[in-house]
Each structure stands twice: as structure tokens, then as C-alpha cells.
Design a protein around this motif. Structure first.
Motif, mmCIF file in Angstrom:
data_model
loop_
_atom_site.group_PDB
_atom_site.id
_atom_site.type_symbol
_atom_site.label_atom_id
_atom_site.label_comp_id
_atom_site.label_asym_id
_atom_site.label_seq_id
_atom_site.Cartn_x
_atom_site.Cartn_y
_atom_site.Cartn_z
ATOM 1 N N GLU A 1 -1.906 -1.225 161.126
ATOM 2 C CA GLU A 1 -0.951 -1.719 160.133
ATOM 3 C C GLU A 1 0.452 -1.218 160.503
ATOM 4 O O GLU A 1 0.654 -0.041 160.765
ATOM 5 N N ARG B 1 2.030 1.564 158.283
ATOM 6 C CA ARG B 1 1.038 2.585 157.946
ATOM 7 C C ARG B 1 1.641 3.926 157.539
ATOM 8 O O ARG B 1 1.141 4.576 156.628
ATOM 9 N N LYS C 1 2.729 3.816 154.072
ATOM 10 C CA LYS C 1 1.595 3.763 153.154
ATOM 11 C C LYS C 1 0.864 5.096 153.086
ATOM 12 O O LYS C 1 0.423 5.516 152.023
ATOM 13 N N ILE C 2 0.729 5.752 154.225
ATOM 14 C CA ILE C 2 0.071 7.063 154.241
ATOM 15 C C ILE C 2 0.883 8.039 153.393
ATOM 16 O O ILE C 2 0.342 8.821 152.614
ATOM 17 N N VAL D 1 0.128 7.372 149.846
ATOM 18 C CA VAL D 1 -1.216 7.835 149.499
ATOM 19 C C VAL D 1 -1.195 9.349 149.278
ATOM 20 O O VAL D 1 -1.664 9.849 148.265
ATOM 21 N N GLY E 1 1.157 10.438 146.340
ATOM 22 C CA GLY E 1 0.561 10.020 145.072
ATOM 23 C C GLY E 1 -0.609 10.910 144.687
ATOM 24 O O GLY E 1 -0.722 11.355 143.552
ATOM 25 N N PHE E 2 -1.446 11.199 145.663
ATOM 26 C CA PHE E 2 -2.599 12.042 145.370
ATOM 27 C C PHE E 2 -2.145 13.469 145.054
ATOM 28 O O PHE E 2 -2.691 14.126 144.177
ATOM 29 N N LEU F 1 -7.027 17.147 154.477
ATOM 30 C CA LEU F 1 -7.924 16.008 154.316
ATOM 31 C C LEU F 1 -8.595 15.718 155.643
ATOM 32 O O LEU F 1 -7.925 15.694 156.673
ATOM 33 N N ILE G 1 -9.996 10.663 160.801
ATOM 34 C CA ILE G 1 -8.687 11.212 160.486
ATOM 35 C C ILE G 1 -8.783 12.707 160.269
ATOM 36 O O ILE G 1 -9.695 13.185 159.602
ATOM 37 N N MET H 1 -1.139 14.668 161.609
ATOM 38 C CA MET H 1 -2.287 13.792 161.437
ATOM 39 C C MET H 1 -2.794 13.344 162.796
ATOM 40 O O MET H 1 -2.028 12.840 163.611
#
Lengths: 415, 361
Positions: free
Chosen positions: A303, A306, A309-310, A313, A316-317, A331, A340, A352
Motif C-alpha cells: 500500500e 502504508r 496508515k501505520i 493505527v 490510535g491504539f 507489537l 511484523i 519496524m
């Protein structure tokens, strides 16, 4: 530039209500977009500091946008404001009739101060203009939701901005134009476009970006990964990645949900490529820019948005965790098509690792991040005690490595 | 156990106009974001949607006003009634009470679930009191129901129980449940979780027992069996934790789904890269000989862990394409006993798959 290499002054300018403080709050204070309506107007100049990897420190000067302040900035406060600027971020909208004059005055003040400074230090060297990022805001309401219309509006706007900057630069003997000191991004606080623009700003300010890139690429290769990506810890802005360049050409993707229109406006750009590497790199990034490892591991299927978006994510978390009085640490995940590992790397970065090899276990990736930590801490810190082969041979390495001290280490990370 | 197998459980969703029937169905079962539901158009006719959770469901979305007499109550396992508290509640309550009585008379095994909906309109401090007030009102209206004559008049074929008081008492105590819900938080997912759990009848107890054993043996704080498509839990162990644990797991699950989707096209790109490379080197395309059909038994299901400090890790182990185990465990325990935990997860998965097989799923 005469100032401290690691302290960068970043000016935020633009008319009142153009969303400078909202943008700063969304990116640096983890505020969610709908809460920014509560922010009041900025008075005079608000200073804030953000410390990034390796002591890179951004001094954000949020310059209030009301007319009476603006008038002062370009007259009595001119030298205070425009001196030693690393980046000017100008926030505007597609409708900017009343804004354009002021924009030009800012650019003029910026360039003239840069020229003065240069004359004081070394008159013989050519003047390198401070970089200008123009964020065209509220792209979400442009073009009545028609992607092609939106792109057209953006491109007209971008061309005009580049032309105006070029004309001002010329008066000070500076070569300014597309990809040369001025960049445009279409943004909206409602989606990831803002994040992309800021990542580009930060990425360009990191002093040893290419050295970090080489290390990430090496780490990727020895970990059988598709990519290794470095994020800033608080903002989760992407700082650097392995393999191909990070800095995708903003022209190709003018902000909010325009889709990926890669051919538009790109054919005519071919002649520019020779002149400037930044542009060339950005165009390559699309598909041909991917290196062999990336292609073989399926990076073409990734994507494009990405990182944005990561970031959403994770941030937000992390917010959800905070509401439950929990920190978020790391994670590890085995997804259907990728593994991952995402963990703290240094005091202000996250790393990452992504692998598309089915046999690579996420715990292996976590282990490799662990192993890489010490070297990255040194690399982004003040001094490298154990330079690796990459550090020694890299032109950007700021460390004088004498053979007697340097260990003959072929490899780092895996030990 | 009765009625297991592949038979779809029918769930009838009723409620006044604009009470949020379609919105809540779309949000939970189709993943629509709550703020997009305001664009939904008014439902004009009954819309039936199949949804495969741990049991196959048939969800009936209905218009605010339609002829309830056209409903054959024997067909339905559950009636979900959306009581919108942002509007007047007196009229809807007086209208729904005879409907419940009529439905129960024709189908004694039917369940009623009242969603006291749009609860976010209430002041948080008074929510519990308001909730008690409304449930009390519905219960009283049923207990005091006396208009048998007109009910018998309009439905001559339906036989009502002679001992009306005891019969009505069973209806209120055993058949009707109330849930405080809002589409803007996890409560709507929790309420739907409970609706599905009730439909599972005996297998709920069996799965709960398995989760309890797993939790004890592996030192889990809490375990849920999630329906990953609807982000609700079809079972959980008996360990009591604060309700935020469910929220945390549900939020995590949703975000991991987004994360996972970023890599959807990677296998295709890998394949393409391999065939291009072979072409360049003048070799035969290796991808042509490959068999795309994966053996589902051999498939390695997604699994992930987020560490939130020493005391908490959230673990996710996917079991089937619909179900996943999510557990909250101390990070220390996870680090020290990961092998044992994974072994127990494998056993639990096997047991749950056997149950699913036994009920014909």
C-alpha cells in the motif's frame, strides 16, 4: 549554515485561520482532528521544541496569522523571525487571492536574510536558500470530490507557487524552482496527507539520512526482510526506510483521496530529472526506484500510504491504551501475508521490520531489533564506539575513524 | 440440544422510525463507521441479511412501520427491539408490549432483547437510574397487561394461557433482557455479543468451560472468543475484569485488521517478481507450476501480541476465518511461558474446532 547543525528553526506561516496551530497539534500533540476546533487564535509567535533522533531539535515558530502580526513580521521583526531558518512551512488554500502578496513578502524576507548571512560568513560561496514547504490546505473540499479536478486545481496552484518562488529567488541570485528549495503538498487535517507532508519535512532535516538508510538496508538484508522503517516515537512520523528513497514525489499524489495518478504531469518532467537528483529519485520511487530485494519480496504490492496508515493505527491504539492507563510498548504480528516486528529502538525512535517470507517468525524480527539497538543508539548519538563497516566507509559518517581504534568488524547487528 | 446444524437463526430487528435499526446492523455486521450511518436512507421494506458468526444468522431489518401481523413468530429465535431514548418512549413501549405477548404466545422459545438505544443522549451520571426507570416501566406494563379481549379479538387463532399472571411473569423474568446501547461506543457490540451467546444455548457453556480451563492453566487474566468480522465476542471465560478490557481488545482487533490489509497484495507482487526474474534469465516461469490452493489444515493462522507494560499483553490467535481467541495476560507470564501457552492454545483450538464440527459448522 553557521548555526548548530542539530538545531533547526522551522517557521510556520500563513493567514489567520489557515490551520497552522491545528496542524501542529495534530502532528506533535497527538490531538485528533475534530478537537482542533477548540483551539484559539495564535497571538504573536508561539515557540515549541520537538526533539528528534540524535538530538535533532526542531524549534517550531508558530507565527500568528492575523494581519497586524503579519505586518510586524516582515518589517520590525524581520531579522528576528527570518534569521537562520531551516525550513519555512507556509500554509495556504487553493483560493489565495488575498494571501499571495503576503506569501511573496515572506519569501522575499526569507531569501534576503539568507543572502545577508551568507555574505557575512563566506561571500564567495553560492547562496543556498532555506527550504520552503507550501502546504495547500483544505484539499478535502476541493474539486467537488472529483479526483481529476482536484489534481488539476492542485497542479495549477503548485505551478504558480513554484513560479513565484523562482522569480523572488532570481532577484537574490538563487536558483529556485520545482524540486529546488520549494515543495508543495496538498493536505487536509482529516486524512493522512498532513502526516506525509510533515514526514517529508523531517526526513529532509535529518543530518545523516543516507547513513541511516544504509544501515537500515543492511539490517533488512540480514533479517530477510522486505523493509526496515524508522519512526519517530511520539509523532510516529516516518524518518527513514531501507532500500529505495522515502521521499515520494508529492506531485504524484496531491493529498486527500485523489487516488494514485502517476502519469499526470509526469511526462513533461523528464527533462528536469537530469538537473536535480531529488526529483529523479522521487520519480524512480514509484516502481523502478525499488531495489532488487524490495521487488523480489513483493514491495510493488505494498500500500502506498502504508506509513501514514501505520502511524494512525499505532497512535490510535496508543490513545486507547492511555485511556486505560496503559503504556504501549511493542507489537509483533504474523499476518496472512507478512510478519511484523515493531519495537522501541532508541530513546526517541521505533523500528519496524516487515518480512514477506513465510518462514520468518515475528519473534525473530523482535530479536533482530533488540540486537540492532546498541549500534543505532551510538549512530544517532554523539559518538560511535564500535563503528561498523558501513560507518567507516560512508561519506556521510561524521566520525573520524582511525584504523587503530576501529575494530575489524564485518558485520553488526547479528553479532 | 435442539435445532443445531446449518439452520439459520432468524433475528427480527424492530423499532420505531429512526430508532437506529439499520445503523446498528450496518455498524456491527458490515463494519460501517458510526459517523457514516447518518447518510443511510430510511428502510422501506424488510431487508434480510445472512451473517455467519459461530452460528449462521439471518438478520431481518425492518421499516419503522409495517404490518406486524404479517410476521410468523414461530420462525424467529430472537426479537431485538430498539428503543430510542432520544425520542418519546411512552408510545413505543405501549405499542411493543402487546407484540411481545402475542409473539410469546405463539412461540414460547422466542427471546426478546430490548436495546435501550442512543444512550449517549443521557447524562452519564444518571444513566443507571434512567435505565432502571425504563426497564421498570416495560416490566410493569407487561405485568399489568389486561387488554386480553382486544388481543383475542384481532388474533382469534392464538391461544393464550389461562394462568395469565404466572405466564406473564415467566415472560418478564426469563425472556426479556435489556441492554444499554450506543452506536458510538462498544456497548452496541457487547449487546449483540449477548444476543448471539443466548442463541448458542448449550454450546456456550461448553466453550466457556474450555476458556476457563485454558485461562487457569495458562494464567490468563481474561480470554474472549471473538467473531472477528463483527468484532463481538461469542464467548468469554468467567474471570471478572473491568469492561474496558473488552473495549481494549475490540479496538486492538479493528486496528490489526487495518494493519494486515496493507500487505494484501504482497504475495501477488512476489509472484510477479519471480516470474519476471525467470523470464529475464531465460528460465521457465516457476509460478506456473505452483498450486494456489492452500490446504486449510496446513494454513498458519495469523497471531499477534501487543505488549502494554509489565502487567498487560494482548494476544490474538486466529482459529478459523471467523473466530479468534483474544487473551489478556501479564507480560512476564507471556515472556516466561510462551511455549506452554502456545501449546495450550493449539489444544484449545482443536477442541473448539471439534465443537464446531459437531454442530455442523
Amino acid at each position: 549554515m553557521p548555526q548548530d547543525n542539530k538545531k533547526k528553526k522551522v517557521l510556520l506561516m500563513g493567514k489567520s485561520g489557515s490551520g497552522k496551530t491545528s496542524m501542529r497539534s495534530v502532528i506533535f500533540s497527538n490531538m485528533i482532528a475534530k478537537d482542533t476546533s477548540r483551539l484559539g487564535a495564535t497571538m504573536d509567535v508561539e515557540h515549541s521544541h520537538v526533539v528528534f533522533m540524535g538530538g535533532l531539535k526542531l524549534n517550531l515558530w508558530d507565527c500568528g496569522g492575523q494581519e497586524n502580526f503579519l505586518a510586524h513580521f516582515i518589517s520590525t521583526q524581520k531579522s528576528e523571525i527570518f534569521k537562520n531558518v531551516a525550513v519555512l512551512i507556509y500554509r495556504t488554500e487553493t483560493e489565495w487571492e488575498r494571501d499571495v502578496k503576503y506569501f511573496e513578502e515572506c519569501i522575499e524576507a526569507l531569501y534576503s536574510l539568507a543572502q545577508e548571512e551568507q555574505t557575512e560568513t563566506d561571500p564567495s560561496a553560492p547562496v543556498v536558500p532555506p527550504k520552503v514547504w507550501v502546504l495547500v490546505n483544505k484539499m478535502d473540499i476541493v474539486g467537488d470530490g472529483v479526483a481529476s479536478k482536484k489534481i488539476k486545481v492542485f497542479e495549477e496552484k503548485r505551478d504558480e507557487i513554484e513560479r513565484r518562488c523562482g522569480a523572488v529567488g532570481k532577484r537574490f541570485g538563487m536558483d529556485v524552482g520545482r524540486g529546488r528549495g520549494v515543495r508543495c503538498f496538498g493536505t487536509s487535517i482529516w486524512d493522512e496527507s498532513l502526516y506525509k507532508a510533515w514526514s517529508s519535512v523531517i526526513h529532509n532535516l535529518i543530518p545523516n539520512a543516507a547513513l541511516i538508510n544504509s544501515h537500515l538496508t543492511h539490517l533488512r538484508n540480514i533479517s530477510s526482510c522486505l523493509e526496515a522503517v524508522l519512526f519517530e516515537r511520539q509523532t510516529f512520523l516516518v524518518l527513514a526506510k531501507s532500500g529505495s528513497g522515502l521521499d515520494a514525489d508529492p506531485d504524484l499524489d496531491p493529498g486527500a483521496s485523489t487516488g494514485t495518478n502517476k502519469t499526470l504531469g509526469n511526462t513533461g518532467a523528464a527533462e528536469d530529472e537530469e538537473k536535480n537528483k531529488v526529483k529523479a529519485k522521487a520519480v524512480m520511487m514509484d516502481v523502478e526506484g525499488l531495489d532488487e530485494v524490495e521487488v523480489a519480496n513483493g514491495a510493488r504490492g505494498l500500500e502506498r500510504k502504508r506509513f501514514e496508515k501505520i502511524s494512525e493505527v499505532v497512535k490510535g491504539f496508543r490513545r486507547t491504551c492511555q485511556r486505560n492507563s496503559q503504556p504501549f510498548i511493542n507489537l509483533e504480528a504474523r499476518f496472512d501475508n507478512a510478519s511484523i516486528g515493531l519495537d522501541v529502538l532508541t530513546s526517541n525512535t521505533y523500528l519496524m521490520l516487515v518480512s514477506s517470507e513465510p518462514w520468518v517468525e515475528p519473534s525473530l524480527l523482535m530479536f533482530n531489533i533488540e540486537q540492532a539497538r546498541q549500534h543505532f543508539e551510538e549512530l544517532t548519538g554523539e559518538q560511535v564506539e564500535n563503528p561498523c563497516l558501513i560507518c567507516k566507509s560512508h561519506p556521510e559518517s561524521k566520525y573520524r575513524v582511525e584504523d587503530s581504534i576501529a575494530e575489524k568488524r564485518e558485520e553488526w547487528g547479528h553479532g | 440440544m435442539s435445532g443445531y446444524g446449518n439452520e439459520r437463526r432468524k433475528v427480527l430487528v424492530l423499532g420505531a422510525k429512526k430508532s437506529g435499526k439499520t445503523s446498528s446492523l450496518k455498524a456491527v455486521f458490515e463494519g460501517m463507521t458510526p459517523k457514516d450511518t447518518i447518510w443511510l436512507e430510511t428502510t422501506q421494506q424488510i431487508v434480510k441479511t445472512d451473517f455467519d458468526s459461530i452460528l449462521p444468522l439471518e438478520l431481518w431489518d425492518t421499516p419503522g412501520s409495517f404490518d406486524l401481523d404479517s410476521i410468523t413468530w414461530e420462525e424467529f429465535s430472537t426479537v431485538v427491539y430498539m428503543l430510542d431514548v432520544s425520542q418519546d418512549t411512552h408510545h413505543p413501549i405501549s405499542k411493543i408490549v402487546p407484540t411481545f405477548i402475542l409473539a410469546y404466545a405463539q412461540n414460547p422459545s422466542i427471546n426478546f432483547e430490548v436495546f435501550i438505544h442512543k444512550a449517549d443522549h443521557w447524562d452519564a451520571d444518571w444513566q443507571d437510574e434512567d435505565f432502571r426507570e425504563i426497564t421498570g416501566r416495560v416490566m410493569d406494563e407487561i405485568a399489568d397487561f389486561s387488554d386480553w379481549a382486544s388481543l383475542a379479538d384481532t388474533h382469534p387463532n392464538v391461544r393464550f394461557n389461562v394462568d395469565a399472571d404466572a405466564w406473564l411473569e415467566t415472560l418478564t423474568t426469563e425472556k426479556i433482557r435489556f441492554w444499554l446501547t450506543s452506536i458510538h461506543n462498544y456497548t452496541i457490540y457487547e449487546a449483540w455479543s449477548k444476543v448471539i451467546q443466548r442463541l448458542m444455548e448449550d454450546i456456550y457453556g461448553t466453550i466457556e468451560g474450555l476458556l476457563n480451563t485454558f485461562g487457569q492453566q495458562s494464567s490468563m487474566h481474561k480470554s474472549f472468543l471473538f467473531d472477528i468480522n463483527a468484532k463481538l465476542y461469542v464467548a468469554m471465560d468467567i474471570n471478572s475484569v473491568e469492561s474496558s478490557t473488552f473495549q481494549l481488545c475490540s479496538d486492538y482487533l479493528g486496528r490489526m485488521m487495518v494493519f494486515q490489509s496493507l500487505f494484501d497484495n504482497v504475495p501477488e507482487a512476489r509472484k510477479q517478481a519471480r516470474s519476471e526474474k525467470a523470464k529475464r534469465e531465460g528460465k521457465r516461469d516457476p509460478t506456473q507450476d505452483e498450486d494456489d490452493d492452500e490446504d486449510p489444515e496446513e494454513r498458519e493462522w495469523p497471531a499477534n501480541v501487543a505488549r502494554l507494560g509489565e502487567n498487560t499483553s494482548i494476544c490474538y490467535w486466529q482459529f478459523t476465518k471467523r473466530l479468534a481467541l483474544m487473551s489478556v495476560v501479564s507480560s512476564d507470564v507471556l515472556n516466561q511461558q510462551q511455549g506452554m501457552i502456545e501449546f495450550n492454545v493449539a489444544l484449545l483450538r482443536k477442541a473448539i474446532l471439534q465443537i464446531l464440527e459437531a454442530i455442523g459448522q
